[in-house]
Write a protein that holds these residues in place. Structure first.
Motif, PDB file in Angstrom:
ATOM      1  N   CYS A 197     -17.874  64.708 -42.865  1.00 34.45           N
ATOM      2  CA  CYS A 197     -18.688  64.400 -44.052  1.00 34.45           C
ATOM      3  C   CYS A 197     -19.877  63.502 -43.704  1.00 34.45           C
ATOM      4  O   CYS A 197     -19.720  62.461 -43.092  1.00 34.45           O
ATOM      5  CB  CYS A 197     -17.812  63.719 -45.096  1.00 34.45           C
ATOM      6  SG  CYS A 197     -18.710  63.173 -46.551  1.00 34.45           S
ATOM      7  N   TYR A 198     -21.072  63.938 -44.119  1.00 34.18           N
ATOM      8  CA  TYR A 198     -22.296  63.189 -43.804  1.00 34.18           C
ATOM      9  C   TYR A 198     -22.330  61.804 -44.458  1.00 34.18           C
ATOM     10  O   TYR A 198     -22.950  60.887 -43.944  1.00 34.18           O
ATOM     11  CB  TYR A 198     -23.539  63.961 -44.279  1.00 34.18           C
ATOM     12  CG  TYR A 198     -23.938  65.111 -43.398  1.00 34.18           C
ATOM     13  CD1 TYR A 198     -23.725  65.080 -42.020  1.00 34.18           C
ATOM     14  CD2 TYR A 198     -24.552  66.230 -43.942  1.00 34.18           C
ATOM     15  CE1 TYR A 198     -24.104  66.137 -41.222  1.00 34.18           C
ATOM     16  CE2 TYR A 198     -24.936  67.292 -43.149  1.00 34.18           C
ATOM     17  CZ  TYR A 198     -24.707  67.243 -41.786  1.00 34.18           C
ATOM     18  OH  TYR A 198     -25.090  68.290 -40.999  1.00 34.18           O
ATOM     19  N   VAL A 199     -21.693  61.661 -45.630  1.00 34.46           N
ATOM     20  CA  VAL A 199     -21.787  60.369 -46.307  1.00 34.46           C
ATOM     21  C   VAL A 199     -20.597  59.459 -45.990  1.00 34.46           C
ATOM     22  O   VAL A 199     -20.472  58.369 -46.545  1.00 34.46           O
ATOM     23  CB  VAL A 199     -21.954  60.527 -47.847  1.00 34.46           C
ATOM     24  CG1 VAL A 199     -23.235  61.288 -48.159  1.00 34.46           C
ATOM     25  CG2 VAL A 199     -20.763  61.204 -48.480  1.00 34.46           C
ATOM     26  N   GLY A 211     -13.468  64.131 -47.386  1.00 29.53           N
ATOM     27  CA  GLY A 211     -14.920  64.194 -47.485  1.00 29.53           C
ATOM     28  C   GLY A 211     -15.368  64.199 -48.924  1.00 29.53           C
ATOM     29  O   GLY A 211     -14.564  64.371 -49.844  1.00 29.53           O
ATOM     30  N   CYS A 212     -16.685  64.014 -49.118  1.00 32.17           N
ATOM     31  CA  CYS A 212     -17.245  63.961 -50.470  1.00 32.17           C
ATOM     32  C   CYS A 212     -17.134  65.317 -51.164  1.00 32.17           C
ATOM     33  O   CYS A 212     -17.096  65.401 -52.383  1.00 32.17           O
ATOM     34  CB  CYS A 212     -18.703  63.508 -50.404  1.00 32.17           C
ATOM     35  SG  CYS A 212     -19.843  64.754 -49.731  1.00 32.17           S
ATOM     36  N   GLY A 213     -17.104  66.377 -50.363  1.00 31.81           N
ATOM     37  CA  GLY A 213     -16.961  67.723 -50.923  1.00 31.81           C
ATOM     38  C   GLY A 213     -18.268  68.365 -51.329  1.00 31.81           C
ATOM     39  O   GLY A 213     -18.291  69.547 -51.681  1.00 31.81           O
ATOM     40  N   CYS A 215     -21.672  67.328 -49.727  1.00 35.73           N
ATOM     41  CA  CYS A 215     -22.755  67.296 -48.736  1.00 35.73           C
ATOM     42  C   CYS A 215     -22.706  68.588 -47.906  1.00 35.73           C
ATOM     43  O   CYS A 215     -21.705  69.295 -47.921  1.00 35.73           O
ATOM     44  CB  CYS A 215     -22.629  66.060 -47.840  1.00 35.73           C
ATOM     45  SG  CYS A 215     -21.343  66.180 -46.585  1.00 35.73           S
ATOM     46  N   CYS A 218     -19.624  68.963 -45.622  1.00 38.10           N
ATOM     47  CA  CYS A 218     -18.384  69.246 -46.364  1.00 38.10           C
ATOM     48  C   CYS A 218     -18.383  70.687 -46.856  1.00 38.10           C
ATOM     49  O   CYS A 218     -17.367  71.384 -46.783  1.00 38.10           O
ATOM     50  CB  CYS A 218     -18.243  68.301 -47.556  1.00 38.10           C
ATOM     51  SG  CYS A 218     -17.623  66.666 -47.124  1.00 38.10           S
TER      52      CYS A 218
HETATM   53 ZN    ZN Z   1     -19.375  65.185 -47.481  1.00 38.53          ZN
END
Ligand code: ZN
Length: 233
Positions: A197-199, A211-213, A215, A218
């Motif tokens: 996940c990038y964030v 993950g944020c789901g 980005c 994700c």
């Molecule tokens: Zn993410």
């Protein structure tokens, strides 16, 4: 010593973890290298140790896992202006490349890895570069990587091969490769411990991991998982 040892570019993400498992199945001695370059979250780097420890205990080939080196490359931060290293919105730039793109990053990483490999008597690098569904990163393309391998070999006056087991497979294929290499245990490890996940979100647990789901990283990981589930059921 050809093909008896390898140095894996290991970030703690899904792709590089599958590459590490791939290398452990093939080489008698496997070392890892990671890079710190001012990532805005260090979640991935934090997962590296956990994953290495678990892989070392996963089957006979785990015993082949050797030293880990983390190189600090702060200079990369001062030449990049991207979502990976600054608190900026992850959007697609006018070039069509995501703003997470750090120009030529893989060229630098592979060159540093080659220098370390040379010092440690290793002549194979393994990396998770993939030209299939990676938003067109030009430094992930096979031609780029193999041309760099030639340049490095010339520059070191010693051959350095770069293996990229994920180059031509998609994200569903990466899950399938994990299953082939290490069965359910490896798939489980990838779900629980690898981070893409990038964030840097590790509070939301999905079927495919944390993950944020939303980005791009994700999204790609979730899409691959869904596709792999569809193929196997
Ligand atoms: Zn993410």
């Amino acid at each position: 010593m050809a093909d008896t040892s390898a140095l894996v570019l290991f970030s703690g993400g899904q792709d590089s973890t599958v590459c590490l498992a791939w290398a452990l199945a093939r080489y008698e001695r496997v070392e890892t290298i990671g890079f710190k370059y001012g990532q805005r979250h260090s979640v991935e780097l934090g997962q590296r140790g956990i994953i290495r420890e678990k892989l070392a205990r996963l089957g006979e080939t785990g015993k082949r896992l050797g030293a880990d080196t983390v190189l600090d490359l702060p200079a990369l931060q001062s030449i990049s202006d991207t979502a990976l290293t600054r608190e900026t919105e992850i959007t697609f730039a006018a070039t069509g490349l995501p703003t997470t793109f750090v120009p030529g990053r893989n060229l630098l990483f592979l060159t540093y890895a080659a220098a370390l490999a040379y010092r440690r008597g290793i002549n194979t690098l393994v990396g998770g570069m993939c030209e299939t569904d990676f938003s067109g990163y030009p430094d992930c393309r096979n031609e780029t990587i193999q041309t760099l391998a030639q340049a490095i070999g010339l520059g070191l006056a010693s051959p350095m091969s770069i293996e990229t087991p994920l180059m031509f497979i998609d994200k569903a294929g990466t899950w399938a490769l994990a299953q082939t290499l290490g069965g359910d245990n490896l798939v489980q490890l990838i779900i629980e411990d690898t981070h893409t996940c990038y964030v840097g979100d590790r509070s939301n647990r999905h079927a495919w991991g944390y993950g944020c789901g939303i980005c791009p990283a994700c999204e790609l990981r979730a899409k691959g998982w869904t596709e792999w589930q569809r193929q196997t059921n």
